[in-house]
Design a protein around this motif. Structure first.
Motif, mmCIF file in Angstrom:
data_model
loop_
_atom_site.group_PDB
_atom_site.id
_atom_site.type_symbol
_atom_site.label_atom_id
_atom_site.label_comp_id
_atom_site.label_asym_id
_atom_site.label_seq_id
_atom_site.Cartn_x
_atom_site.Cartn_y
_atom_site.Cartn_z
ATOM 1 N N ARG A 103 49.160 -70.188 65.463
ATOM 2 C CA ARG A 103 47.846 -71.716 64.212
ATOM 3 C C ARG A 103 48.437 -71.343 63.137
ATOM 4 N N LEU A 104 48.728 -70.001 62.700
ATOM 5 C CA LEU A 104 49.114 -69.410 61.397
ATOM 6 C C LEU A 104 50.369 -70.130 61.047
ATOM 7 N N VAL A 105 51.461 -70.249 62.425
ATOM 8 C CA VAL A 105 52.718 -70.447 61.796
ATOM 9 C C VAL A 105 52.232 -71.690 61.334
ATOM 10 N N ARG A 106 51.780 -73.387 61.758
ATOM 11 C CA ARG A 106 51.446 -74.310 61.893
ATOM 12 C C ARG A 106 50.726 -74.792 60.201
ATOM 13 N N ASP A 107 49.550 -73.887 60.323
ATOM 14 C CA ASP A 107 48.997 -74.077 59.276
ATOM 15 C C ASP A 107 49.137 -73.947 58.026
ATOM 16 N N VAL A 108 50.460 -72.251 57.876
ATOM 17 C CA VAL A 108 50.003 -71.752 56.984
ATOM 18 C C VAL A 108 51.456 -71.868 56.701
ATOM 19 N N GLY A 109 52.767 -72.598 56.963
ATOM 20 C CA GLY A 109 53.948 -73.152 56.947
ATOM 21 C C GLY A 109 54.468 -71.235 56.414
ATOM 22 N N ALA A 110 54.189 -71.141 58.092
ATOM 23 C CA ALA A 110 54.980 -69.390 57.022
ATOM 24 C C ALA A 110 55.757 -68.634 58.618
ATOM 25 N N ARG A 111 56.522 -67.822 58.393
ATOM 26 C CA ARG A 111 56.922 -66.631 59.792
ATOM 27 C C ARG A 111 56.074 -65.791 60.038
ATOM 28 N N VAL A 112 55.853 -65.800 61.291
ATOM 29 C CA VAL A 112 54.657 -64.745 61.661
ATOM 30 C C VAL A 112 55.616 -63.839 62.151
ATOM 31 N N ILE A 113 55.195 -62.578 61.812
ATOM 32 C CA ILE A 113 55.418 -61.318 62.898
ATOM 33 C C ILE A 113 54.160 -60.569 62.986
ATOM 34 N N SER A 114 54.237 -61.217 64.504
ATOM 35 C CA SER A 114 52.398 -60.369 65.444
ATOM 36 C C SER A 114 52.843 -58.674 65.934
ATOM 37 N N VAL A 115 51.824 -57.878 65.610
ATOM 38 C CA VAL A 115 52.710 -56.506 65.622
ATOM 39 C C VAL A 115 51.959 -55.963 67.098
ATOM 40 N N ASP A 116 52.794 -55.001 68.222
ATOM 41 C CA ASP A 116 52.445 -54.747 69.384
ATOM 42 C C ASP A 116 51.863 -52.674 68.799
ATOM 43 N N TYR A 117 51.094 -53.042 67.797
ATOM 44 C CA TYR A 117 50.456 -51.436 67.947
ATOM 45 C C TYR A 117 49.925 -50.706 69.007
ATOM 46 N N ARG A 118 49.782 -49.636 68.612
ATOM 47 C CA ARG A 118 49.692 -48.351 69.664
ATOM 48 C C ARG A 118 47.951 -48.481 69.892
ATOM 49 N N ARG A 119 47.323 -48.178 70.849
ATOM 50 C CA ARG A 119 45.862 -49.132 71.425
ATOM 51 C C ARG A 119 45.429 -47.538 71.394
ATOM 52 N N ALA A 120 43.985 -47.434 71.455
ATOM 53 C CA ALA A 120 43.512 -45.962 71.900
ATOM 54 C C ALA A 120 42.267 -46.328 72.658
ATOM 55 N N PRO A 121 42.009 -45.550 73.959
ATOM 56 C CA PRO A 121 42.032 -43.807 73.671
ATOM 57 C C PRO A 121 43.543 -43.070 73.905
ATOM 58 N N GLU A 122 44.021 -43.544 74.696
ATOM 59 C CA GLU A 122 45.246 -42.822 75.076
ATOM 60 C C GLU A 122 45.603 -42.178 73.619
ATOM 61 N N HIS A 123 45.797 -43.333 72.096
ATOM 62 C CA HIS A 123 46.862 -43.024 70.993
ATOM 63 C C HIS A 123 45.619 -43.461 70.080
ATOM 64 N N PRO A 124 44.946 -42.145 69.935
ATOM 65 C CA PRO A 124 43.462 -42.359 68.625
ATOM 66 C C PRO A 124 44.829 -42.584 67.452
ATOM 67 N N PHE A 125 42.962 -42.783 66.394
ATOM 68 C CA PHE A 125 43.639 -42.999 64.959
ATOM 69 C C PHE A 125 44.049 -42.173 64.403
ATOM 70 N N PRO A 126 45.160 -41.887 64.002
ATOM 71 C CA PRO A 126 46.005 -42.762 62.827
ATOM 72 C C PRO A 126 46.718 -43.324 63.819
ATOM 73 N N ALA A 127 46.732 -43.639 64.823
ATOM 74 C CA ALA A 127 48.251 -44.578 65.342
ATOM 75 C C ALA A 127 48.092 -45.697 64.981
#
Length: 310
Positions: A103-127
C-alpha cells in the motif's frame, strides 16, 4: 463514536475465542497464530500488486539482515521508505506486513524496503533497534545504490517505536531523513496514559499484551532509554517531519498523541490524526474496513505530500 461496525464484528469474533495473552506464552506459538490471522485475508483483490518484490540482505551487527524491496518502477529514481513491521517486537514478519508495504508503494509512489529485524525474547533490546538502524544507515550512506531521491522511515506499533528511535539517531548522526510515518506507535513505556485504562480490554491489543511485550523486549533495560522510549530523548528538535496516526479504541492512542505534542513543542513539524472509530492494527485492516482504508489513504497521502515538497 462507536467502533466501526466491520471492526466490531472482528472484535466480537476474537473476544468469543477467549485467546490467551498474545505475548505472554511461547513465542513460536504466538508468531504462528499471528501469521495465520494476518494472512487470512478475505479480500485479496484489495491488496495492491507491485511490479517487483526482491529479497536481499544488509550487513548487521549480528550478521546479515534480510530485507524485502518493493518496487513499481525498477531502476527509476524514487523516494525510499524503510519500513519496520509491528508485533510487539515478538511477532510479525515480512509476510504479515506485506500488505502494508504494498500500500505504501502504491499510495506514496515510493520504493519500500521492509526490514526483517531480530525479535524478542530470543533477541532482546537493543537487537531490533540495532538492526533497524543498521539498515537505515546503510541506505542513507548509499542512496545511489537504491536510486533514492529521499529516504524516510515508517512503521506500525512496535515498528513505529523503532521508526521514531531511528529518526532520532539519524538526526544525531547528521543524516537528512525526509520524513517519519509513525502508525499507532509505542513511544513511552513508563507513563500510564488514560487510553491505556479506557481501552485495556476487548479491543484486540490489550494492556496486558503491552506489559508482556515490553517485558519480553526490554528484559530489564532502562525504559527511559530513548531507543526504547523515544519520548525520553534529550531533544526532539530538528527531527524529520512526522505523520502520526492513532486509533480511538487503542491503548496506545494517548501515547502517540503525547509524542506528537513533544515533537510540536520542540519545533519539529508534525501532523497527528486520531481516528475515533478504529482499533489498534487498522493499517492492516484496509482490505476489510472502509474506515481503515480511509485512514491509510490519508496517512499515506500526507507522507507523499511531505516528500513532494522536498
Amino acid at each position: 463514536m462507536p467502533v466501526e461496525a466491520r471492526l466490531q464484528e472482528l472484535l466480537d469474533q476474537l473476544n468469543a475465542l477467549d485467546l490467551p495473552p498474545l505475548f505472554g506464552g511461547d513465542p513460536q506459538t504466538a508468531r504462528e497464530q499471528y501469521r495465520q490471522a494476518a494472512l487470512a485475508n478475505p479480500e485479496p483483490d484489495k491488496i495492491p500488486p507491485v511490479t517487483s518484490v526482491q529479497e536481499s540482505e544488509v550487513a548487521g551487527p549480528a550478521g546479515p539482515i534480510r530485507i524485502r524491496v518493493y518496487d513499481d518502477h525498477p531502476g527509476a529514481d524514487l523516494p525510499i521508505v524503510v519500513f519496520f513491521h509491528g508485533g510487539g517486537w515478538v511477532v510479525g514478519d515480512l509476510d504479515t506486513h506485506d500488505k502494508h508495504a504494498r500500500r505504501l508503494v502504491r499510495d506514496v509512489g515510493a520504493r519500500v524496503i521492509s526490514v526483517d529485524y531480530r525479535r524478542a525474547p530470543e533477541h532482546p533490546f537493543p537487537a531490533a533497534y540495532d538492526d533497524c538502524w543498521a539498515v537505515t544507515e546503510y541506505v542513507l550512506a548509499h542512496p545511489g545504490e537504491f536510486h533514492a531521491t529521499s529516504i524516510s522511515v515508517a512503521g506500525d506499533s512496535a515498528g513505529g517505536n523503532l521508526a521514531a528511535a531511528v529518526a532520532i539517531t539519524a538526526r544525531d548522526h547528521g543524516y537528512d531523513l525526509a520524513a517519519q510515518l509513525l502508525i499507532y506507535p509505542a513511544t513511552d513505556m513508563l507513563t500510564a496514559y488514560p487510553s491505556r485504562e479506557e481501552n485495556a480490554r476487548g479491543y484486540r491489543l490489550e494492556a496486558q499484551d503491552m506489559d508482556d511485550a515490553t517485558a519480553s523486549y526490554a528484559q530489564g533495560a532502562d525504559l527511559r532509554d530513548p531507543r526504547i522510549s523515544p519520548i525520553f530523548a534529550k531533544r526532539h528538535d530538528h527531527l524529520a517531519p512526522a505523520i502520526i496516526g492513532v486509533a480511538g479504541y487503542d491503548p496506545l492512542r494517548d501515547d502517540g498523541a503525547a509524542y506528537a505534542a513533544k515533537l510540536q513543542q520542540a519545533g519539529t513539524k508534525v501532523t497527528l490524526h486520531n481516528y475515533p472509530t478504529l482499533i489498534h492494527g487498522f493499517y492492516g485492516f484496509y482490505p476489510i474496513s472502509a474506515d481503515s482504508d480511509s485512514a491509510v489513504t490519508e496517512l499515506n497521502a500526507d507522507l507523499r505530500a511531505v516528500l513532494e515538497t522536498r
